[in-house]
Design an enzyme around this catalytic site. Sequence first.
Site, short mmCIF file in Angstrom:
data_model
loop_
_atom_site.label_atom_id
_atom_site.label_comp_id
_atom_site.label_asym_id
_atom_site.label_seq_id
_atom_site.Cartn_x
_atom_site.Cartn_y
_atom_site.Cartn_z
N GLY A 182 5.30 -0.63 7.83
CA GLY A 182 4.28 -0.55 6.80
C GLY A 182 3.38 -1.77 6.76
O GLY A 182 2.23 -1.69 6.31
N PHE A 183 3.89 -2.92 7.22
CA PHE A 183 3.11 -4.14 7.22
C PHE A 183 2.20 -4.22 8.43
O PHE A 183 1.09 -4.74 8.37
CB PHE A 183 4.06 -5.34 7.19
CG PHE A 183 3.38 -6.67 7.02
CD1 PHE A 183 2.92 -7.09 5.77
CD2 PHE A 183 3.20 -7.52 8.10
CE1 PHE A 183 2.31 -8.32 5.61
CE2 PHE A 183 2.59 -8.75 7.96
CZ PHE A 183 2.14 -9.15 6.71
N ASP A 233 13.39 -1.01 -0.45
CA ASP A 233 12.98 -0.22 0.71
C ASP A 233 14.14 -0.14 1.72
O ASP A 233 13.96 -0.41 2.90
CB ASP A 233 11.74 -0.82 1.35
CG ASP A 233 11.01 0.17 2.26
OD1 ASP A 233 11.28 1.38 2.14
OD2 ASP A 233 10.18 -0.26 3.07
N ILE A 251 7.34 -3.80 19.84
CA ILE A 251 8.70 -3.25 19.75
C ILE A 251 8.90 -2.42 18.49
O ILE A 251 9.99 -1.89 18.26
CB ILE A 251 9.76 -4.38 19.81
CG1 ILE A 251 9.52 -5.42 18.71
CG2 ILE A 251 9.78 -5.02 21.17
CD1 ILE A 251 10.58 -6.50 18.65
#
Length: 874
Positions: free
Chosen positions: A546-547, A660, A542
Amino acid sequence: MIVNFHVFVSFLSLSFLLNVSHAASKGVSALVLDCGSTNVAKDSDGRAWEPDAKYLLPGKKSITANAEIQDPSLSSQVPYMTARIFQSEASYQFPLQNSTSRTLLRLHFYPSSYPNLDISKSYFSVVAGGVTLLNNFSASLAAEALSQAYFIKEYHLAPSESPILEVTFRPSDTQPQAFAFINGIEVISSPNLFDQDPVLVGSAGWGSDDFESATTVPIGTTSMEAMFRLNVGGQYIPPTKDSDGLLRSWYDDSLYIYGAGRGVALTANTTVNYKGLPSYMAPLDVYESYRSMGAFVDVNKNSNLTWIFQVDPNFMYLIRFHWCDSEMTKPNQRVFDIFINNKTATSEVDIYAWMHSMSTPTVRDYVVQVSNKSGDPQLWVTLHPSDKTKAEFSDVLLNGLEIFKLSDNAKSNLAGPNPTISDMMKSYQEALLAPKSYESSVKSHSFTVLITGAAGGAAAFGVAAAVFLVAYKRKKRVHGVDTGSSWLPISWNSNSTTAKTSTSGRSVGGTAISSDAACNCRYFTLPEIKNATKNFDESNVIGVGGFGKVYKGVIDGETKVAIKRSNPSSEQGVNEFQTEIEMLSRLRHRHLVSLIGFCEDNGEMILVYDYMGHGTLREHLYKGNKITLSWKQRLEICIGAARGLHYLHTGAKYTIIHRDVKTTNILLDEKWVAKVSDFGLSKTGPNMNKGHVSTVVKGSFGYLDPEYFRRQQLTEKSDVYSFGVVLFEVLGGRPALNPNLPKEQVSLADWAQRCAKNMTIEEIIDPQLKGKITQNCLKKFVDTAEKCLSDHGIERPSMGDVLWNLEFALQLQEYPDGGGRNTATATGSVDLDSVEEGIDHHSLIAKHRSTLSLGEDNDNTDDVFSQIVNPMGR
């Protein structure tokens, strides 16, 4: 006691200013001693401090010592670099110019390193004029708990029959090798600051005329400790500008205000004179500035102004209100009630009716008992517009506020408990001394807690701990927040860098997750995760961040979850994984995404969250968006995100900087409630004495704070900048960066600022919104977003201010005739800037307040505004 280090930053710049006034020049008798020195010495402001030896009683042993370390926070060596050390009981005797008046006594402490002495063993009592000021007191513990190098205590001692004030220092009998010490002493003959007995809270009846008949508390022979002194609605007033040479500091009140409803801070546009009030009560600057709720009846009648203070239990406290109404011209224009700790102090306060004239200062005192029944002793001071007299305007007013602790029933004790360092601070200190590394089967990383070095500063007065603890306690009670003890920030477990075990008994692998974090979230095995995601089926993806990828999953048969799986090639890795767990496992807020658990098994790093049914905010803004959001929906989403960020900055135990903030990190649940997510890059720390954390720049281009990029110094204002980009993204329905656009439009932040400056903001508005935003709402929204994008962080608003402005913008959208630029009246139109920022506010008040009501009979309370009449009922 727990200290909010973000709040401490606000006081650091004020350190030592308590000593800069020249009392002698104002005609006040002052004795100023540099303890342990042998010669008259001047501080950095030119004030002379004389040696203390001649005031010591003969026959009592003491030694002098020089501090081995000069903390960088000391703005002057005098009086802190010398100390008088007592290893047995010893006393000073000070002559009093007027023993029939109170004596103002200040004690200066710098618990540094002294030759051949262990400062941690310094426990002692101080008795002055027969009153115990400190008992088994550790200045070292106090400074450690406050993260201050030095601090000041201030006392107002009751009149005495003796012309001599004896101050005794007594090392503790219960602590081995205990000793007492003092660095500086001030003895000032005080004018009659307390000439009337204060009213006991709850006894003043239901009308201002009952004030004099209310029950009073005799304080003529009561000594006091000054706890708080605030210039409400105004700026810090240094001792150099205090009245009659009393050397008092008056602090900004905004740190103590509860919630986002801060009202408006204004300055009188008329000349203020004392008019019979003694000038020593407060400097004129206090009476020339004030805080009110503004001119919007619909908001005010469902709101209040509340300040919260942390205090010592089992004492009575005198609360002094300073008022000077420079707006109202007749009675029953502004009438309000006062509540202290949810008890009525007095009702139907009408300053003009009391004084029968404008711009006339007055003072009223009240007393309240604070017990320890709740385990969390606090003072709540609340002002709420009264509706009983049908006053012309729905508003409140306050110019200044002082809080004093009264000596106990025996009239002989003011000593409170030692402030204690929190387990969290201990853990941070351990992390600083021995940064921990941890290993996983994927990579080996070293994690170091990045916080700035400890530095000191002088508290205003009284129990210095309370000055800082109050803001933590006030912020902790954000509406809708779990007030349990398992809050962030992180409490690193310094005793282990290897495997942990969760409450379920499962191994958590090689990553060092604190036991608190492990207890607050669930550990999943890799087979459980695979089963939930159908073995990471791509059809369940979904999102991608960045992870790594985010999968939709189902656990326990029916519970929908979002599962974030680390990508080994991602720049974000084990550091971000641990940060996310440690933070979210203990953060509980309606507008922060909830972490259910994690998995660190067989080389995988996986995080499991509540499922957000409507995905990210970005999905609903751009071309091809799933659902077109109305302007009201967008405003409510922005308000929700702002509440989450405001809590991070002020509601947790220490400042948390998200780092962020962007539209993909604002998630929407099935009810369109906004939740801030993705804390992998977040920074937090108890030591924000420099106002920033120096760190490698991380974030997302298009949202990155240019000041942070230039200076590599991260502050909470970096989040404010990023949120400003989000606001324009919401308004414009376009990405923060779009290289396909003309050069001047590529950066949304640059283009939006240019449009705002050129008054062509219509160019940026999402076509789907054109014609659907009221002019006043648009102006308030754009002004707020533009200020967020200010080049310098100091010029940007706080998230609390952003939140309030967005709530106000929503009101302007829903009630376009309730106020603003186009609200026509018989005498003109209302300027939003006048109302919110104080520009021409005074002429506006008399003309337009009554026209801004949305209807006196409307009983529907808008839950956008979190302030309610009964703060303790939350």
